[in-house]
Design an enzyme around this catalytic site. Structure first.
Site, PDB file in Angstrom:
ATOM      1  N   TYR A 197      42.611  54.643  49.909  1.00  0.00           N
ATOM      2  CA  TYR A 197      41.711  53.497  49.728  1.00  0.00           C
ATOM      3  C   TYR A 197      42.408  52.425  48.872  1.00  0.00           C
ATOM      4  O   TYR A 197      42.530  51.264  49.272  1.00  0.00           O
ATOM      5  CB  TYR A 197      40.404  53.966  49.069  1.00  0.00           C
ATOM      6  CG  TYR A 197      39.580  52.834  48.524  1.00  0.00           C
ATOM      7  CD1 TYR A 197      39.160  51.796  49.357  1.00  0.00           C
ATOM      8  CD2 TYR A 197      39.219  52.784  47.175  1.00  0.00           C
ATOM      9  CE1 TYR A 197      38.409  50.741  48.849  1.00  0.00           C
ATOM     10  CE2 TYR A 197      38.469  51.741  46.665  1.00  0.00           C
ATOM     11  CZ  TYR A 197      38.075  50.723  47.510  1.00  0.00           C
ATOM     12  OH  TYR A 197      37.339  49.679  47.001  1.00  0.00           O
ATOM     13  N   ASN A 253      36.117  49.805  54.299  1.00  0.00           N
ATOM     14  CA  ASN A 253      35.712  51.153  53.903  1.00  0.00           C
ATOM     15  C   ASN A 253      36.129  51.328  52.446  1.00  0.00           C
ATOM     16  O   ASN A 253      37.201  50.884  52.054  1.00  0.00           O
ATOM     17  CB  ASN A 253      36.390  52.200  54.787  1.00  0.00           C
ATOM     18  CG  ASN A 253      35.940  52.061  56.233  1.00  0.00           C
ATOM     19  OD1 ASN A 253      36.720  51.744  57.120  1.00  0.00           O
ATOM     20  ND2 ASN A 253      34.658  52.281  56.469  1.00  0.00           N
ATOM     21  N   GLY A 257      41.739  62.557  44.236  1.00  0.00           N
ATOM     22  CA  GLY A 257      41.973  61.110  44.237  1.00  0.00           C
ATOM     23  C   GLY A 257      41.358  60.369  43.069  1.00  0.00           C
ATOM     24  O   GLY A 257      41.542  59.159  42.952  1.00  0.00           O
ATOM     25  N   ILE A 262      27.546  45.108  47.970  1.00  0.00           N
ATOM     26  CA  ILE A 262      27.966  43.988  47.112  1.00  0.00           C
ATOM     27  C   ILE A 262      27.830  42.675  47.889  1.00  0.00           C
ATOM     28  O   ILE A 262      27.376  41.656  47.346  1.00  0.00           O
ATOM     29  CB  ILE A 262      29.409  44.202  46.609  1.00  0.00           C
ATOM     30  CG1 ILE A 262      29.510  45.539  45.867  1.00  0.00           C
ATOM     31  CG2 ILE A 262      29.833  43.052  45.690  1.00  0.00           C
ATOM     32  CD1 ILE A 262      30.919  45.924  45.434  1.00  0.00           C
ATOM     33  N   ASN A 309      41.086  49.983  59.343  1.00  0.00           N
ATOM     34  CA  ASN A 309      39.982  49.037  59.107  1.00  0.00           C
ATOM     35  C   ASN A 309      40.318  48.037  57.999  1.00  0.00           C
ATOM     36  O   ASN A 309      40.037  46.849  58.128  1.00  0.00           O
ATOM     37  CB  ASN A 309      38.693  49.783  58.761  1.00  0.00           C
ATOM     38  CG  ASN A 309      38.142  50.517  59.974  1.00  0.00           C
ATOM     39  OD1 ASN A 309      38.477  50.194  61.117  1.00  0.00           O
ATOM     40  ND2 ASN A 309      37.314  51.515  59.749  1.00  0.00           N
ATOM     41  N   LYS A 363      43.926  48.565  49.988  1.00  0.00           N
ATOM     42  CA  LYS A 363      43.534  47.305  49.332  1.00  0.00           C
ATOM     43  C   LYS A 363      44.770  46.604  48.754  1.00  0.00           C
ATOM     44  O   LYS A 363      44.871  45.376  48.782  1.00  0.00           O
ATOM     45  CB  LYS A 363      42.505  47.587  48.237  1.00  0.00           C
ATOM     46  CG  LYS A 363      41.147  47.987  48.774  1.00  0.00           C
ATOM     47  CD  LYS A 363      40.389  46.778  49.318  1.00  0.00           C
ATOM     48  CE  LYS A 363      38.998  47.110  49.779  1.00  0.00           C
ATOM     49  NZ  LYS A 363      38.223  45.935  50.178  1.00  0.00           N
ATOM     50  N   ASP A 367      29.163  41.009  60.206  1.00  0.00           N
ATOM     51  CA  ASP A 367      29.108  42.414  59.770  1.00  0.00           C
ATOM     52  C   ASP A 367      28.868  43.278  61.000  1.00  0.00           C
ATOM     53  O   ASP A 367      28.103  42.896  61.892  1.00  0.00           O
ATOM     54  CB  ASP A 367      27.948  42.578  58.774  1.00  0.00           C
ATOM     55  CG  ASP A 367      28.035  43.860  57.968  1.00  0.00           C
ATOM     56  OD1 ASP A 367      28.078  43.767  56.728  1.00  0.00           O
ATOM     57  OD2 ASP A 367      28.044  44.965  58.564  1.00  0.00           O
ATOM     58  N   ASN A 368      29.517  44.432  61.067  1.00  0.00           N
ATOM     59  CA  ASN A 368      29.308  45.302  62.235  1.00  0.00           C
ATOM     60  C   ASN A 368      28.160  46.299  62.026  1.00  0.00           C
ATOM     61  O   ASN A 368      27.847  47.094  62.919  1.00  0.00           O
ATOM     62  CB  ASN A 368      30.599  46.045  62.610  1.00  0.00           C
ATOM     63  CG  ASN A 368      31.032  47.040  61.547  1.00  0.00           C
ATOM     64  OD1 ASN A 368      30.358  47.215  60.541  1.00  0.00           O
ATOM     65  ND2 ASN A 368      32.173  47.683  61.767  1.00  0.00           N
ATOM     66  N   LEU A 369      27.557  46.262  60.841  1.00  0.00           N
ATOM     67  CA  LEU A 369      26.424  47.141  60.498  1.00  0.00           C
ATOM     68  C   LEU A 369      26.787  48.632  60.551  1.00  0.00           C
ATOM     69  O   LEU A 369      25.904  49.478  60.686  1.00  0.00           O
ATOM     70  CB  LEU A 369      25.193  46.853  61.382  1.00  0.00           C
ATOM     71  CG  LEU A 369      24.622  45.434  61.291  1.00  0.00           C
ATOM     72  CD1 LEU A 369      23.335  45.315  62.127  1.00  0.00           C
ATOM     73  CD2 LEU A 369      24.312  45.034  59.845  1.00  0.00           C
TER      74      LEU A 369
END
Ligand code: UDP
Length: 323
Positions: free
Chosen positions: A141, A76, A278, A12, A92, A145, A31-33
């Protein structure tokens, strides 16, 4: 405006960076790729490879870029993985995200746009879902958020960091240049399209015993370009708050597969599997608030348009960003 975009090499994020640049903004991507790809970063953007866990690097990068706005995609984002490895999600998405918030405050940034998710609600009692529904996530997840949404609330209250948090429904589709390439693909549409691409013999349906008309989960799919456009509107001074982003149309897993068959002109064999832990049965957005308060108007609301754009991109990039 000058925008600092975390996760701008991800799915995105890459499309949002492209749209920001097309709209005349200046963009630095951080970005850490780990999930993103260097080839997904628009070559008009400045690129910094860095980790949010490295707070001094984050602060220095923001100082150097001196952005007016931070757009935070890096996270993530897999429900299933979060059920197996919750610590990864809290570390993260929450702890490392907090470094970014502190750096924003330290560098005097006044505006923050955050990628949240409909997974913060959990299974709703009614659909379409409005922003004032109770938030009771059923996976780590969504919980991670939601925790970050709460941090934003307090950083706005105490530090004056104004935020817009978008609760995305199911992002899908592609721009002409950038599309969806996850190293391990778990999402429905790219997995279904692997069959007509010749990369899989069949696709899988996770759960056929949900309380929905055909027994499979219902989701609200939203074109990634329409998501990106909302972020640009959110940068307008004075805009703040929580907004759902979806089309208000629910499609079952079986309906998505049959749309893919229509778009690609091929039969797609299916294997029925047990439920994936989930997964809520049915998530459909009301995005009325974004329409009214931000003036957001999706350009590609129909599922076949969304799937067609994904199909075009995957045909052109059968191995994604892998050379
Ligand atoms: N799904 C499926 N087969 C797949 C991938 C996903 O049946 O190969 C289902 C999944 O269980 C969910 C829906 O499709 O009900 C959308 O899943 P996706 O991972 O694309 O997005 P999510 O809603 O989890 O963010």
């Amino acid at each position: 405006m000058k925008a600092f975009v975390t996760g701008g090499a991800g799915y995105i994020g890459s499309v949002c960076v492209e749209e920001l640049l097309n709209a005349g903004h200046e963009v630095t991507v951080f970005d850490n790729l780990s999930e993103g790809h260097r080839g997904a970063v628009d070559n008009r953007a400045v690129f910094i490879q860095g980790r949010l866990s490295d707070e001094p690097a984050v602060t220095q990068s923001i100082k150097d870029a001196s952005p007016e706005v931070i757009v935070h995609f890096a996270a993530n984002a897999l429900v299933g993985e979060s059920m197996a490895n919750p610590g990864k999600y809290f570390r993260n998405n929450v702890a490392h995200g907090l470094n970014l918030l502190d750096a924003a405050v330290a560098c005097g940034v006044r505006k923050f746009v955050f990628s949240s998710t409909c997974a913060t609600y959990g299974p709703p009692e009614t659909v379409p879902m409005t922003e004032d529904l109770p938030q009771r996530p059923i996976n780590p997840y969504g919980e991670s958020k939601l925790m970050f949404e709460r941090l934003l609330h307090w950083y706005q209250e105490i530090h004056g960091l104004q935020f817009v948090a978008f609760r995305y429904f199911n992002a899908a589709g592609a721009s002409m240049q950038f599309g969806e390439h996850h190293r391990i693909e778990t999402h429905l549409i790219p997995n279904v399209l692997k069959v007509p691409l010749g990369q899989a013999a069949h696709c899988e349906i996770f759960g056929t015993d949900y309380p929905t008309p055909d027994g499979t989960c219902i989701r609200d799919y939203i074109h990634v370009i329409d998501l990106a456009q909302a972020h640009i509107l959110a940068m307008t001074p004075g805009k703040r708050g929580f907004f759902n982003l979806g089309n208000g149309d629910g499609y079952s897993v079986r309906e998505v597969i049959s749309t893919c068959e229509k778009v690609c002109g091929r039969k797609i064999p299916v294997i029925e599997k047990p439920r994936r832990p989930g997964d809520p049965p049915k998530l459909i957005a009301s995005a009325e608030k974004a329409r009214v308060e931000l003036g957001w108007e999706p350009q590609f609301p129909k599922l076949d348009q969304i799937v067609a754009s994904a199909w075009e991109w995957h045909k052109k990039h059968p191995n994604g960003y892998t050379a």
